[in-house]
Motif scaffolding. Sequence first.
Motif, mmCIF file in Angstrom:
data_model
loop_
_atom_site.group_PDB
_atom_site.id
_atom_site.type_symbol
_atom_site.label_atom_id
_atom_site.label_comp_id
_atom_site.label_asym_id
_atom_site.label_seq_id
_atom_site.Cartn_x
_atom_site.Cartn_y
_atom_site.Cartn_z
ATOM 1 N N VAL A 72 -31.610 -6.240 -7.972
ATOM 2 C CA VAL A 72 -31.540 -6.017 -6.525
ATOM 3 C C VAL A 72 -30.705 -4.765 -6.299
ATOM 4 C CG1 VAL A 72 -30.829 -6.903 -4.280
ATOM 5 C CG2 VAL A 72 -31.760 -8.474 -6.009
ATOM 6 N N ALA A 73 -31.335 -3.719 -5.786
ATOM 7 C CA ALA A 73 -30.627 -2.468 -5.531
ATOM 8 C C ALA A 73 -30.105 -2.452 -4.101
ATOM 9 C CB ALA A 73 -31.556 -1.279 -5.768
ATOM 10 N N VAL A 74 -28.933 -1.863 -3.909
ATOM 11 C CA VAL A 74 -28.373 -1.749 -2.567
ATOM 12 C C VAL A 74 -27.937 -0.312 -2.331
ATOM 13 C CG1 VAL A 74 -27.608 -4.151 -2.587
ATOM 14 C CG2 VAL A 74 -26.000 -2.365 -3.228
ATOM 15 N N MET A 75 -28.231 0.186 -1.155
ATOM 16 C CA MET A 75 -27.812 1.519 -0.723
ATOM 17 C C MET A 75 -26.897 1.299 0.479
ATOM 18 S SD MET A 75 -28.206 4.728 -1.552
ATOM 19 C CE MET A 75 -28.503 6.418 -1.028
ATOM 20 N N LEU A 76 -25.633 1.056 0.186
ATOM 21 C CA LEU A 76 -24.687 0.619 1.207
ATOM 22 C C LEU A 76 -23.363 1.349 1.086
ATOM 23 C CD1 LEU A 76 -25.195 -3.247 0.768
ATOM 24 C CD2 LEU A 76 -26.197 -1.834 2.564
ATOM 25 N N PRO A 77 -22.717 1.619 2.223
ATOM 26 C CA PRO A 77 -21.345 2.104 2.174
ATOM 27 C C PRO A 77 -20.396 0.919 1.998
ATOM 28 C CG PRO A 77 -22.061 1.953 4.444
ATOM 29 C CD PRO A 77 -23.232 1.510 3.590
ATOM 30 N N ASN A 78 -19.107 1.149 2.153
ATOM 31 C CA ASN A 78 -18.129 0.066 1.991
ATOM 32 C C ASN A 78 -18.058 -0.776 3.261
ATOM 33 O OD1 ASN A 78 -17.607 1.003 -0.541
ATOM 34 N ND2 ASN A 78 -15.650 1.937 -0.056
ATOM 35 N N TYR A 231 -6.355 -4.814 1.154
ATOM 36 C CA TYR A 231 -6.943 -3.775 0.311
ATOM 37 C C TYR A 231 -7.853 -2.885 1.133
ATOM 38 C CZ TYR A 231 -9.364 -1.518 -3.551
ATOM 39 O OH TYR A 231 -9.892 -0.578 -4.399
ATOM 40 N N LEU A 232 -7.569 -1.581 1.119
ATOM 41 C CA LEU A 232 -8.366 -0.600 1.861
ATOM 42 C C LEU A 232 -9.430 -0.003 0.948
ATOM 43 C CD1 LEU A 232 -8.831 1.109 4.425
ATOM 44 C CD2 LEU A 232 -7.134 2.730 3.534
ATOM 45 N N TRP A 233 -10.694 -0.037 1.423
ATOM 46 C CA TRP A 233 -11.808 0.426 0.599
ATOM 47 C C TRP A 233 -12.021 1.931 0.733
ATOM 48 C CZ3 TRP A 233 -13.748 -1.306 -3.555
ATOM 49 C CH2 TRP A 233 -13.711 -2.673 -3.838
ATOM 50 N N THR A 234 -11.113 2.699 0.132
ATOM 51 C CA THR A 234 -11.281 4.146 0.023
ATOM 52 C C THR A 234 -12.165 4.516 -1.161
ATOM 53 O OG1 THR A 234 -9.156 4.113 -1.123
ATOM 54 C CG2 THR A 234 -9.143 4.825 1.168
ATOM 55 N N LEU A 235 -12.206 3.664 -2.170
ATOM 56 C CA LEU A 235 -13.041 3.890 -3.351
ATOM 57 C C LEU A 235 -14.433 3.339 -3.096
ATOM 58 C CD1 LEU A 235 -12.984 4.672 -6.494
ATOM 59 C CD2 LEU A 235 -12.773 2.210 -6.845
ATOM 60 N N PRO A 236 -15.493 4.107 -3.356
ATOM 61 C CA PRO A 236 -16.842 3.572 -3.130
ATOM 62 C C PRO A 236 -17.120 2.358 -4.019
ATOM 63 C CG PRO A 236 -16.909 5.963 -3.463
ATOM 64 C CD PRO A 236 -15.522 5.512 -3.820
ATOM 65 N N MET A 237 -17.682 1.331 -3.420
ATOM 66 C CA MET A 237 -18.049 0.153 -4.206
ATOM 67 C C MET A 237 -19.221 0.432 -5.130
ATOM 68 S SD MET A 237 -17.476 -3.291 -1.930
ATOM 69 C CE MET A 237 -16.900 -2.802 -0.315
ATOM 70 N N PHE A 238 -19.945 1.546 -4.899
ATOM 71 C CA PHE A 238 -21.014 1.880 -5.845
ATOM 72 C C PHE A 238 -20.450 2.486 -7.124
ATOM 73 C CE2 PHE A 238 -20.973 5.901 -3.252
ATOM 74 C CZ PHE A 238 -20.622 6.783 -4.251
ATOM 75 N N HIS A 239 -19.186 2.857 -7.122
ATOM 76 C CA HIS A 239 -18.589 3.498 -8.295
ATOM 77 C C HIS A 239 -17.945 2.443 -9.199
ATOM 78 C CE1 HIS A 239 -16.978 6.607 -10.766
ATOM 79 N NE2 HIS A 239 -15.728 6.384 -10.432
ATOM 80 N N CYS A 258 -12.768 -2.636 5.340
ATOM 81 C CA CYS A 258 -13.914 -1.765 5.086
ATOM 82 C C CYS A 258 -13.707 -0.395 5.731
ATOM 83 C CB CYS A 258 -15.188 -2.410 5.618
ATOM 84 S SG CYS A 258 -15.629 -3.949 4.756
ATOM 85 N N LEU A 259 -14.356 0.598 5.155
ATOM 86 C CA LEU A 259 -14.176 1.975 5.613
ATOM 87 C C LEU A 259 -15.486 2.728 5.417
ATOM 88 C CD1 LEU A 259 -11.682 3.597 6.687
ATOM 89 C CD2 LEU A 259 -11.384 4.443 4.362
ATOM 90 N N ARG A 260 -16.136 3.057 6.538
ATOM 91 C CA ARG A 260 -17.396 3.809 6.445
ATOM 92 C C ARG A 260 -17.147 5.275 6.136
ATOM 93 N NH1 ARG A 260 -22.310 1.317 8.389
ATOM 94 N NH2 ARG A 260 -23.244 3.320 7.851
ATOM 95 N N ARG A 261 -16.051 5.820 6.640
ATOM 96 C CA ARG A 261 -15.735 7.238 6.471
ATOM 97 C C ARG A 261 -14.438 7.387 5.697
ATOM 98 N NH1 ARG A 261 -20.105 7.280 7.957
ATOM 99 N NH2 ARG A 261 -21.128 8.264 9.748
ATOM 100 N N VAL A 262 -14.475 8.174 4.635
ATOM 101 C CA VAL A 262 -13.276 8.400 3.827
ATOM 102 C C VAL A 262 -12.750 9.795 4.135
ATOM 103 C CG1 VAL A 262 -12.326 8.541 1.501
ATOM 104 C CG2 VAL A 262 -14.086 6.845 2.024
ATOM 105 N N ASP A 263 -11.740 9.846 4.991
ATOM 106 C CA ASP A 263 -11.032 11.091 5.265
ATOM 107 C C ASP A 263 -9.588 10.727 5.575
ATOM 108 O OD1 ASP A 263 -10.833 10.350 8.037
ATOM 109 O OD2 ASP A 263 -12.800 11.214 8.395
ATOM 110 N N ALA A 264 -8.728 11.735 5.576
ATOM 111 C CA ALA A 264 -7.295 11.490 5.715
ATOM 112 C C ALA A 264 -6.971 10.764 7.019
ATOM 113 C CB ALA A 264 -6.531 12.811 5.631
ATOM 114 N N GLN A 265 -7.618 11.164 8.101
ATOM 115 C CA GLN A 265 -7.315 10.556 9.395
ATOM 116 C C GLN A 265 -7.617 9.063 9.401
ATOM 117 O OE1 GLN A 265 -9.111 12.545 12.718
ATOM 118 N NE2 GLN A 265 -8.477 11.002 14.209
ATOM 119 N N HIS A 266 -8.805 8.688 8.921
ATOM 120 C CA HIS A 266 -9.182 7.268 8.921
ATOM 121 C C HIS A 266 -8.319 6.466 7.944
ATOM 122 C CE1 HIS A 266 -12.903 8.775 10.902
ATOM 123 N NE2 HIS A 266 -12.890 7.586 11.461
ATOM 124 N N ILE A 267 -7.982 7.063 6.821
ATOM 125 C CA ILE A 267 -7.163 6.355 5.831
ATOM 126 C C ILE A 267 -5.777 6.075 6.381
ATOM 127 C CG2 ILE A 267 -6.035 6.562 3.581
ATOM 128 C CD1 ILE A 267 -8.528 8.141 2.652
#
Length: 550
Positions: A72-78, A231-239, A258-267
């Motif tokens: 089962v393949a998934v194309m998903l963000p965190n 736990y903050l999901w800054t690391l992609p779960m696909f990795h 969960c975190l759709r966008r990984v940038d300094a402001q959101h983190i």
Amino acid sequence: MVNIFEQGLERNSANFTPITPLLFLERSAEIYPNRLAVIHGNLRQTWGQTYARCRRLASALSQHGIGIGDTVAVMLPNTPPMVEAHFGIPMVGAVLNALNTRLDPQSIAFMLNHGEAKVVIVDPEFSGTMKEALAIAKKESGRDFLVIDVEENEFDVSGVKLGSLTYEQLLAQGDPQYLWQVPTDEWQAICLNYTSGTTGNPKGVVYHHRGAAINAVSNILDWDINKHPVYLWTLPMFHCNGWCFPWTVAARAGINVCLRRVDAQHIFAAIKEYKVTHYCAAPIVHNLLVNAPEEMKLGVPTGVKGLIAGAAPPASIIEGMEKLGFDLTHVYGLTEVYGPAAVCVKQDEWDDLDIGERARLNARQGVRYHMQQAITVLNPETMQPVPADGETMGEIMFKGNIAMKGYLKNEKATKEAFEGGWFHSGDLAVMSPDGYVKIKDRSKDIIISGGENISSIEVEDVLFRHPAVIAAAVVAMPDPKWGETPCAFLEIKPDAQVTIQEIIAHCKRHLAGFKVPRAVVFGELPKTSTGKIQKFELRKKAGSASAIDV
């Protein structure tokens, strides 16, 4: 001679259970059903709710004919469906293939066909890419896919509809009390991850239930994670399946932010709002945090724990994060060893050293993870250990439970990877007298100048220390006299000004003369979909770089 401890003492269902990370979710849902498990925008989901949704997913997939050994393949963000995929898909015996959301349609199509995916779950943000990828995959294989469209109700994300079912419709078909089974064999495949190769097709790395569970527990032990981390999901779960942290967080009944966008402001905003305790990220993300505007950092609590891995982190990043008050731990690994399988364990006596020396020690790859049998540095030709002198280079090799089953449909590459009873990493390193491993380079990245080996990582580390440099990469450039010499490619901070001569002078203060770059090129560095610098592209440019007299 008869072994008396084997007579009449046999495995049975009462005294032996195959190891699987799925039991971590079951336990947390039973003990902490009302504790928060997931934060996503305004969504709040408990462990009891998460477990029920995962069982629904497994039940629904089973009704659609998905079972043991199906992909089962998934194309998903965190997002929450990605968390649920790490449990619901293997609950039915299927194999989760988390696709890299940054890849092009052709690469994704290859993975869908090579992994023989039967179901594809798609986030609307990536529906355009997936529409093209699915068309290519079907054209090349003739196969049809059951496509599931995920709805995004918390953020404004648009996309095209690809399938006949939405994710919530699929879950509605499932039973929240579905009686999933622990795998009969812990060697059973749980995940399929593709390496981010720079040339040719990527290799499919197969994980098993045992390794996934063991590395998840090692994360807890090597990071001293208490119950209920945030736990903050800054690391992609696909990795590497998020370095096994979906299962780690479940084992500790923590909160997945969960975190759709990984940038300094959101983190920084998430850390402050949700009181984040832990996160993982590659050096490139830590670089963003270190160099973020000061106003973003205001109010960030001290003591937030971060794991850093990927390319060997320059000492400047470790030093910069420490100044921010973050407690940074360096881990090391590869896709083939479930992400991190070694850790730079901090020694108490390091606390008395100055920050520069602490950063140097903490930048090493370190020692084996708790539940990994061994990490060592061997001569790849003789398979003998190199002297622990901090100078003699060999190849980093792993052995133990935190190692892949092998490469999917690639017996030759699998045999080569495990030759001599060790997993060959391809990373060149030295063994320090204190038993800590330190990477010097990838075998293909070492620069041989006049018969002397130059570590590109060592030169990069010095370049990162310059206050104007935000990213650095060093590759070999042809030289008529020395054969090869170092060529440095640098990204400069937007508000900084620096000359080539100033860079060279900086290197001369910290490096032996033959290691100083003979060429310096300013500009944006090409990167892979996972943020790694594409050195093969830089090598092409290095051939036309202008050498300077240093």
